[in-house]
Each structure stands twice: as C-alpha cells, then as structure tokens.
Design a protein around this motif. Structure first.
Motif, PDB file in Angstrom:
ATOM      1  N   ALA A 152      56.497 -26.779 -38.514  1.00 42.68           N
ATOM      2  CA  ALA A 152      56.426 -28.392 -37.579  1.00 42.68           C
ATOM      3  C   ALA A 152      57.078 -29.555 -38.572  1.00 42.68           C
ATOM      4  CB  ALA A 152      54.855 -28.745 -37.883  1.00 42.68           C
ATOM      5  N   GLY A 153      57.125 -29.138 -40.091  1.00 39.55           N
ATOM      6  CA  GLY A 153      57.502 -30.021 -40.987  1.00 39.55           C
ATOM      7  C   GLY A 153      58.970 -29.595 -40.684  1.00 39.55           C
ATOM      8  N   VAL A 154      59.585 -28.761 -41.247  1.00 46.97           N
ATOM      9  CA  VAL A 154      60.974 -28.332 -40.841  1.00 46.97           C
ATOM     10  C   VAL A 154      61.782 -28.645 -39.599  1.00 46.97           C
ATOM     11  CG1 VAL A 154      62.868 -26.741 -40.069  1.00 46.97           C
ATOM     12  CG2 VAL A 154      60.584 -26.591 -42.195  1.00 46.97           C
ATOM     13  N   VAL A 155      61.028 -29.275 -38.776  1.00 49.90           N
ATOM     14  CA  VAL A 155      60.913 -29.208 -37.040  1.00 49.90           C
ATOM     15  C   VAL A 155      61.035 -30.632 -37.363  1.00 49.90           C
ATOM     16  CG1 VAL A 155      60.790 -29.112 -34.648  1.00 49.90           C
ATOM     17  CG2 VAL A 155      60.975 -27.499 -35.956  1.00 49.90           C
ATOM     18  N   ASN A 156      60.321 -31.714 -37.927  1.00 44.03           N
ATOM     19  CA  ASN A 156      60.280 -32.852 -38.279  1.00 44.03           C
ATOM     20  C   ASN A 156      61.248 -33.317 -38.634  1.00 44.03           C
ATOM     21  OD1 ASN A 156      58.212 -33.925 -36.621  1.00 44.03           O
ATOM     22  ND2 ASN A 156      56.336 -33.777 -37.957  1.00 44.03           N
ATOM     23  N   LEU A 157      61.829 -32.761 -39.361  1.00 44.38           N
ATOM     24  CA  LEU A 157      63.009 -33.221 -40.872  1.00 44.38           C
ATOM     25  C   LEU A 157      64.143 -33.305 -40.436  1.00 44.38           C
ATOM     26  CD1 LEU A 157      62.761 -33.771 -43.886  1.00 44.38           C
ATOM     27  CD2 LEU A 157      63.492 -32.017 -44.200  1.00 44.38           C
ATOM     28  N   LEU A 158      64.235 -31.651 -39.723  1.00 48.27           N
ATOM     29  CA  LEU A 158      65.795 -31.302 -39.556  1.00 48.27           C
ATOM     30  C   LEU A 158      66.160 -32.127 -37.858  1.00 48.27           C
ATOM     31  CD1 LEU A 158      66.383 -28.728 -41.722  1.00 48.27           C
ATOM     32  CD2 LEU A 158      66.755 -30.647 -41.860  1.00 48.27           C
ATOM     33  N   ASP A 159      65.381 -31.869 -36.848  1.00 49.52           N
ATOM     34  CA  ASP A 159      65.405 -31.946 -35.387  1.00 49.52           C
ATOM     35  C   ASP A 159      65.584 -31.079 -34.656  1.00 49.52           C
ATOM     36  OD1 ASP A 159      65.796 -32.905 -33.048  1.00 49.52           O
ATOM     37  OD2 ASP A 159      67.220 -33.883 -33.151  1.00 49.52           O
ATOM     38  N   LEU A 160      65.886 -29.509 -35.166  1.00 49.46           N
ATOM     39  CA  LEU A 160      65.504 -28.465 -34.383  1.00 49.46           C
ATOM     40  C   LEU A 160      65.221 -28.461 -32.988  1.00 49.46           C
ATOM     41  CD1 LEU A 160      66.069 -26.457 -37.926  1.00 49.46           C
ATOM     42  CD2 LEU A 160      68.103 -27.656 -36.178  1.00 49.46           C
ATOM     43  N   ASP A 161      65.946 -27.214 -31.930  1.00 50.03           N
ATOM     44  CA  ASP A 161      65.885 -26.800 -31.141  1.00 50.03           C
ATOM     45  C   ASP A 161      64.825 -25.640 -31.104  1.00 50.03           C
ATOM     46  OD1 ASP A 161      67.649 -25.998 -31.066  1.00 50.03           O
ATOM     47  OD2 ASP A 161      68.227 -27.344 -29.263  1.00 50.03           O
ATOM     48  N   THR A 162      65.309 -25.110 -31.932  1.00 48.26           N
ATOM     49  CA  THR A 162      65.190 -23.429 -31.625  1.00 48.26           C
ATOM     50  C   THR A 162      64.365 -22.818 -32.937  1.00 48.26           C
ATOM     51  OG1 THR A 162      66.799 -23.453 -30.058  1.00 48.26           O
ATOM     52  CG2 THR A 162      65.897 -21.052 -30.618  1.00 48.26           C
ATOM     53  N   VAL A 163      63.327 -21.964 -32.979  1.00 44.27           N
ATOM     54  CA  VAL A 163      63.167 -21.095 -34.161  1.00 44.27           C
ATOM     55  C   VAL A 163      63.071 -19.760 -33.632  1.00 44.27           C
ATOM     56  CG1 VAL A 163      61.174 -21.096 -35.789  1.00 44.27           C
ATOM     57  CG2 VAL A 163      61.860 -22.875 -35.386  1.00 44.27           C
ATOM     58  N   VAL A 164      63.985 -18.840 -34.766  1.00 45.31           N
ATOM     59  CA  VAL A 164      63.948 -17.057 -34.269  1.00 45.31           C
ATOM     60  C   VAL A 164      63.142 -16.941 -35.951  1.00 45.31           C
ATOM     61  CG1 VAL A 164      65.706 -16.272 -33.820  1.00 45.31           C
ATOM     62  CG2 VAL A 164      65.940 -17.965 -33.441  1.00 45.31           C
ATOM     63  N   LEU A 165      62.256 -16.290 -35.162  1.00 45.98           N
ATOM     64  CA  LEU A 165      61.404 -15.255 -35.701  1.00 45.98           C
ATOM     65  C   LEU A 165      62.123 -14.042 -36.176  1.00 45.98           C
ATOM     66  CD1 LEU A 165      58.301 -16.025 -34.807  1.00 45.98           C
ATOM     67  CD2 LEU A 165      58.867 -17.131 -36.563  1.00 45.98           C
ATOM     68  N   GLY A 166      62.694 -13.865 -37.244  1.00 46.33           N
ATOM     69  CA  GLY A 166      63.332 -12.127 -37.917  1.00 46.33           C
ATOM     70  C   GLY A 166      62.913 -11.482 -38.318  1.00 46.33           C
ATOM     71  N   GLY A 167      63.513 -10.476 -39.455  1.00 49.60           N
ATOM     72  CA  GLY A 167      62.632  -9.814 -40.323  1.00 49.60           C
ATOM     73  C   GLY A 167      61.765  -9.113 -39.232  1.00 49.60           C
ATOM     74  N   GLY A 168      60.769  -8.659 -40.522  1.00 45.57           N
ATOM     75  CA  GLY A 168      59.312  -8.556 -40.537  1.00 45.57           C
ATOM     76  C   GLY A 168      58.709  -9.042 -38.703  1.00 45.57           C
TER      77      GLY A 168
ATOM     78  N   VAL B 238      60.800 -21.113 -29.618  1.00 42.73           N
ATOM     79  CA  VAL B 238      60.799 -20.388 -30.937  1.00 42.73           C
ATOM     80  C   VAL B 238      60.551 -18.831 -30.085  1.00 42.73           C
ATOM     81  CG1 VAL B 238      58.511 -19.297 -32.528  1.00 42.73           C
ATOM     82  CG2 VAL B 238      58.395 -21.246 -31.974  1.00 42.73           C
ATOM     83  N   ARG B 239      61.193 -18.478 -29.902  1.00 44.66           N
ATOM     84  CA  ARG B 239      61.709 -16.154 -30.189  1.00 44.66           C
ATOM     85  C   ARG B 239      62.001 -16.323 -30.773  1.00 44.66           C
ATOM     86  NH1 ARG B 239      66.971 -15.335 -30.501  1.00 44.66           N
ATOM     87  NH2 ARG B 239      68.773 -17.643 -29.757  1.00 44.66           N
ATOM     88  N   PRO B 240      61.864 -14.288 -30.727  1.00 47.33           N
ATOM     89  CA  PRO B 240      62.392 -13.544 -31.605  1.00 47.33           C
ATOM     90  C   PRO B 240      63.505 -13.380 -31.587  1.00 47.33           C
ATOM     91  CG  PRO B 240      60.884 -12.354 -29.537  1.00 47.33           C
ATOM     92  CD  PRO B 240      60.303 -14.078 -29.474  1.00 47.33           C
ATOM     93  N   SER B 241      63.889 -12.051 -33.268  1.00 49.70           N
ATOM     94  CA  SER B 241      65.460 -12.081 -33.277  1.00 49.70           C
ATOM     95  C   SER B 241      65.564 -11.432 -32.344  1.00 49.70           C
ATOM     96  CB  SER B 241      65.066 -11.901 -34.651  1.00 49.70           C
ATOM     97  OG  SER B 241      67.199 -11.373 -34.365  1.00 49.70           O
ATOM     98  N   THR B 242      67.073 -11.295 -31.798  1.00 51.63           N
ATOM     99  CA  THR B 242      67.726  -9.966 -31.068  1.00 51.63           C
ATOM    100  C   THR B 242      68.001  -9.507 -31.833  1.00 51.63           C
ATOM    101  OG1 THR B 242      69.824 -11.981 -30.673  1.00 51.63           O
ATOM    102  CG2 THR B 242      68.646 -12.280 -28.990  1.00 51.63           C
TER     103      THR B 242
END
Lengths: 412, 412
Positions: free
Chosen positions: A332-348, A378-382
DNA sequence: GCTATTTGTTCAGCGATTGAATTATTTGCC
DNA sequence: GGCAAATAATTCAATCGCTGAACAAATAGC
C-alpha cells in the motif's frame, strides 16, 4: 505528460536508419499477428517506400522472415506477413540461486528455446565452482541452440543479491557471496557467445529485477508499470515503470523486504527493526505456521505451506493471512508512492497467491488514497520458477530488437 | 545499464534536424559558461559544419544569442560564446494554495523574471473566483513579461491535490476542491499565451510534483534522482528519476503522506491507520509541540515552530524529533525501494530542516541496506516558498529547450 | 611581419526519406 | 472468361540534412 526523450548523443545521418530499423522491428515484435509492410507503414507513419527498404535490411540480416500470407478478406493483392526470425540471434540467461542453477535460451520472439535446471544446494559451493558448473551447462545450451540455428549474442546472469555496475556481486546474503567479481571469474572460461556491437557480452543483475523483466516481456508490449515481488528467503522487488525496469541510482532498487512495517518491531539482520522480511519472509511464514524450519529442505517451505493451506490447516491459514497483511501494508505504501496499477506476486509467493492476495488487497483498499477511483490488480506471476533466468535471456533478446543495427553490421 | 530510448514515432528526414536542434540547445543550456560552436561540436559529436547550421537556426529563431567573446588563453581566432536568449519564449507558472496565489514567469535560462504573490485564505473562495483572480495576476505578468521582450508560450498550474490527465482536479482536500474542471474554467478568460506547436497551452499538476521539478531545474542539469518532500498540511512528494519527474500510471504518484509508519496507529482521514501525515504533518507537529492549532493562522505554524526550536523550547524540540523519526522511517522505506541518493526537504519542512535532518538521517542509517556503501544526502530545498509556481513556469521553459522545433516553426 | 593555432564558413558528395508513378496480384462483377 | 476495382509492394527522381575537406578569419607569440 512526459517529455519526449531524444537519443543521448548526436543524431547523424546513419542514426536515421538505425532508429527506423528499431522502430519497424519493434512494431513487428509488438504486433499480435504478422503485419504486412503496408500495416507497418500506417502504424509507424513512415512511407511504404521506406518501410520496404528497412524491411529489406531486416530480411537480409535474418532478423525477420516472411510468413505465409495471412487469411484476408476483400480484394487486392495479398499481403506478405512479417514475423521475427526463428533462426538468428538469441539471448543466454543464467541464474545462480540458493538451491538451483538454471540456464535458458530465449529467441527474438521471446520463446524459451532451451532450458536446463540443475538442483543442488549452492551455499556450500565456492562462487568460482558454481560459475564453472553454470558455464558447463551454458556450453550444452549453446550447442543445442546452434542446432536450432540460433546464435547467442549476449548473456545475463541473475543473482539473489546486490550487484554493482561492473558486475561485482557486493552481497548475496542467502548464498553467502560477498564481493564476488563475476565477470572476471567467467572470463577464464572460453567465450560462448558471439560479440555483437551494442550488446554487452555479459550483464549481471539482481534476480528480482530480471524476474520483473521476464514478467514484462511475457505481456503484450506497452508502457506498463507494475511491481513484481519475489518472495523467497529474502523479499525483493523489481519495479517496472512505463515499460522499463527501474534500477535506481546505483542499481540497488527494489529492497522492499526492508520496508519498515512495524518500526519498533522485530530486529532484522539488516540492522533495522520491523522490516517486512521479518513478517512476510519465507522463514517468518514457515515458523509462524508452526513448521520447524530445520526439518525442511531449502526450497520446500512454500510447497508444504500451500499443501497445508489447501487442506485447511488453521495455523498455516493464519500465518498466511498475517504475512499477507504485512505485505499489504508495504505494498500500500509503494502504491501510494508510485501510483502503480498492478502488483505481481512472484517467486515463492506465486504458489501462495490464493491466500496472500485477499489480505494484500484489503490493505490496499484501506490505505491507498486513489484506490476508490481506479482499482489495483494483485495477481500471481505468469512465469514459473526460474523466472529470473528467462527474464535474463529475454533482456538480451530485447536488446537486439531495440538496437538491431549492431547485429546487422555484424552479418554484413 | 539502461536501454537507449528511441523517439516514439517515425524518424523522418526532418526529425534529424529537430533532434539536433534540441541536442545543441540542450548543451547550451547545460553548459556552465557560454560554449563556442567548436565546443558544441566536440561535446555533441556533430561536425562543426552541422553545429554552425543548427546554431544559425537557433539564432534566427532568437532562442540563443551570441555573447561577448569569453576571455581565452592561447593563440587562435577568438570564439563567440552562445547563451540562451534573454528575450524570447518564457513559461508562465501559476499556483493556487491554501493561503496564497502565486504567479511567475521563468525564461529559457531558468531565471525568474517576474513574480507576484497574493496572500489570502483561499478555502472559502469558490474555485472559479480563485482562478479568476489568478488570471488577473497572470495578465499583469504577461504585460510585464512583454515589456522585457518575453513571450509566454505555455502555462502550468500547481494545485495541492490530485489531478488527472485532462487537468481535472479530482480532490484537493485542504483547499476544499473536488472535481474542479480547471481547463474549462480558465478557457472562459481571454488567452494570455501564444500557442506554439508542441507546447501545451495549459497543464495542471500536483504542487509537490512541480516543486520537485523546480528543485531539479535549480541544479546543474543531469540525470539526478531524488525525492522532494513538501511538508505542508498534507505531505506530498515529487519523485525525480534520472532527471525526469515520475508521475505514475495516472499521475498520482508521490502520496508519501499516507505511507503507513505505525500500521495500527492513529486513524487517518484517508481511511487508513498510522499514516505518516498523522505523525509528521504540520498539524501533528504543531499540536505535539503544545501549540493550540486554532490560535495560529494557516501558514504560520512552521515559522512559530522554528522560532521555538531556535529558542530551545523542549516541547518543540521533542515534537520535531518525533516527527523527524516518523519521516525517517518512511524515507528509509522509499530509499530502500528506489535506491535514491538524495532527499530534499521542501515546503514547510525547509525551515525545519535543521531539526528534522538528524533524526531522518539516523533512521536511514539504521534501516537502509546499502547506506554503508554509499551515503544518502538529506538537505533542505534551495527554492523558497512558491517553489511550485517556479517549477511550473520552469517546466514550460524546459519544454521549449527540449523541443525547440515548434517555436522555430512559429517564428518562421 | 610571419607563423602557428584555433574558429567558423563554404561546398561538393552522399545517404536516407519522400511522393508519385508503376508493377503485381487478388476479388468481385458482368 | 474477361475486365474493373482494390490492395500490396517496388522503382525512381527530387529533396533534405549531415559529412569531410578546403578555405577564410582572427589572434598570440616570436
């Protein structure tokens, strides 16, 4: 709202062709079906005459090839489709991680044409030995690629740690590496790639950065911006802004694992307190779920967690919910700061996404000022495991597409 | 490590000249002393012949002028120095803030050639009326600029709130604005600027973004990256990456005030909990220092605080230290994430920097993984108040330097 | 006053794009 | 089947802008 960025240096007569080669080739790469010369002319704004000349160069250099006429409707001479060549330059991707070595080859179209993974605990292995094994695997990959008509024009190595501009691995804590001069160590082996002007023979980069690049290239090209979070023992993030990886002033961006989520909380090995890693790192989740860390091999923590959560184990579910909440606070902090529209959960995190996404989204909704106007995905990595190796190889291939002139000069 | 970015569209014959005009003009703007044509040739890599031709265009278009021969040593024909024209295009900067309206004019060289500030509490004023007053001030500024031989080619308006691509002010909480269609309201007044191809007549942007741009332009040009934090009633940040302002996907980046620093802490008006604003916002500091908020006019909070701290008032010192620590926690997270080497304290924070910097630096040292290798600088802004207005005007002037072709086409 | 040196301009040559005309190839209609 | 319309791709003279070398301009030092 962004100013057009001019090329850094002088624009000479020949730059014109270089730039238009890149423009046309980029369009061919970005198209979802093989475009004709006429399509390219309208898409780029160049005249058909120019496009024809440029395409001729690309065909002569074997960067693109003509495909069977696409099915068309209506009158007129049928178009000849242009596709990226299946034979030609390709990128070599290398990855050293805690519990595996990976090598892969990616062609211009972004297809993985070769992949080898060697599972082993690399922590007790000396860096030079680990790299020697990797070079051996790479040699086999090179031979296999050659059989398919592919020429390796550059290599990129992914490492789970901080890398400086010269390729020196300053610190890879979970691997036990410190100040490892990777380029010097690799220079002792016979070269596997064919040097091409404009393409570095070897780049070394952070695993999270390259995994984010892999994610970027697996999507339709465009100026997308997202945060790719690799949840391993440490938590790293690759930041893609406007279709380009952001590396920071010294290339050390993305240390999201040390964002403070509880400033007076648990001490962290980085010297700070309450870092995200202490609440959402693999070890933290595993121990919160009541699994003894010692009884598990290095990499099976997340797999076991996913199993338990699937089975409805309350401890595992609680641990994942708490980790997701901590992750959500940081995100949430990162999105507030950078105004991103997508977060990808990758790796583990990819395997744990079904349980992590809801609390992450909840925190975003509660804390992000602009979430009401435009939702955050918010979605998992492809990509699967070894995403970093694929991203590394893809970054080399992308380089050829962005700067085809070097390759064309070579094949003269 | 970054790929060269090609211009987005087609590179036509004429683009070559356009790009080289921008290249040469940019060099002249970046130089610390008036360069000669020969200097420019070696600096850019173009031939002297080309530079001469390009400079001739720039001279004809009155974007640069020849200066007195610079003092030189050694033999040879003396060089003629080239400087940015003092007469010619200029940018108009506008700012609406909680307690003042500001208008300024900045020329190509970045000099503030005109400045007007009108202090008043704008909260009870209707947006249309506030903008009408601003237009009146801008009219006077235009006349004054014209007397100095300056032509206004574009305007930028700074607003303390969220602005969308179309210039709609979605929300300016401290001003009480919501969904204010600024471009439409301003279009009702007679135009003050001369339209130039490639330069938008009006852009509307967040105050923190434009203040960061002002800070960027006040430094020697280059690919600097820094975080500029405006500490007003709210806390906003402008993020400059590689010499360019980063605006985010929708232009809403920089909401650092809502980074969670105590996730279970005080509720915030944004709906979240424990946001930075609740610990380091102006109201939070003032009330922590024991000053009744109601007894102070809108803008004197920081001035009074600085006085008390200067006098050694323990409550004020404690309040500032606590605020600085909260700020440091947030900044440490940002630095970990983006790998910035400089943090600038602007707005109300500038005056409080002597007391805020130490705790901020302490948190950075404790929490930033890479701080040991390369230090992070924390310093107050060099611009005074109304930095956003200056940055707004400067952004227009910079646009002419980045894309001079439009202006030259106009002046035929 | 002469030479060395540096700056800036002139000019033929050339590479790349342009736009119009031309050729190539198919669909649809009579 | 033959012909017109339509679309794709190529050819070619014209033009624009950069290059490299020669040349003119202006100064310092001997």
């Amino acid at each position: 709202m962004s100013l057009t960025h001019a090329p850094a240096g002088a624009v000479r007569q020949g730059s014109l062709r270089e730039l238009n080669l890149a423009l046309v080739l980029g369009r061919i790469a970005a198209a979802d079906r093989p475009p004709s010369r006429a399509d390219l002319a309208t898409a780029t704004g160049l005249t058909r005459a120019t496009v024809s000349a440029v395409v001729e160069d690309l065909l002569a250099g074997r960067l693109v090839s003509e495909s069977d006429p696409a099915p068309r409707s209506g009158a007129g001479r049928p178009a000849r489709g242009l596709v990226l060549a299946e034979q030609g330059p390709a990128g070599l991707g290398l990855e050293v991680n805690v519990d595996y070595l990976a090598v892969c080859v990616v062609d211009l179209a972004g297809q993985v044409r070769h992949r080898t993974v060697h599972r082993a605990d690399l922590r007790p292995v000396a860096p030079a030995d680990a790299l020697a094994r990797l070079v051996e695997m790479a040699g086999a990959a090179r031979d296999d690629a050659a059989r398919h008509g592919l020429t390796l024009v550059g290599a990129a190595l992914a490492v789970p740690g901080l890398v400086d501009d010269a390729g020196l691995v300053r610190l890879a804590p979970n691997l036990g590496w410190r100040d490892v001069p990777v380029p010097a160590l690799l220079a002792e082996h016979p070269p596997l790639i064919e040097q091409v002007p404009g393409v570095p023979a070897l780049t070394v980069d952070n695993e999270a950065n390259l995994a984010a690049l892999g994610e970027l290239h697996s999507q339709p090209p465009g100026p997308s911006s997202f945060l790719h979070i690799s949840g391993e023992v440490g938590i790293g993030a690759g930041i893609v802004l406007g279709g380009a990886l952001f590396r920071g002033v010294r290339g050390w961006s993305g240390e999201i694992g040390h964002l403070p989520v509880h400033p007076e909380g648990r001490p962290c090995r980085c010297g700070g307190q309450g870092c995200l890693e202490q609440y959402a790192g693999q070890e933290a989740i595993v121990s919160a779920a009541g699994l003894a860390r010692s009884e598990l091999p290095a990499d099976t923590g997340t797999a076991r967690l996913a199993e338990l959560a699937e089975a409805g184990d309350p401890d595992a579910l609680r641990a994942l919910r708490d980790a997701g909440t901590a992750l959500g606070v940081a995100v949430a902090g990162v999105v507030n700061l950078l105004d991103l529209d997508t977060v990808v959960l990758g790796g583990g995190y990819a395997a744990l996404a079904p349980w992590l996404c809801p609390p992450v989204l909840a925190e975003i909704d509660a804390r992000v000022l602009t979430a009401a106007w435009s939702p955050v995905t918010v979605r998992p990595s492809t990509l699967g495991a070894e995403a970093a190796a694929v991203g590394a190889a893809g970054s080399v291939a992308r380089r050829i597409i962005a700067q085809p002139a070097g390759w064309l000069a070579r094949s003269g």
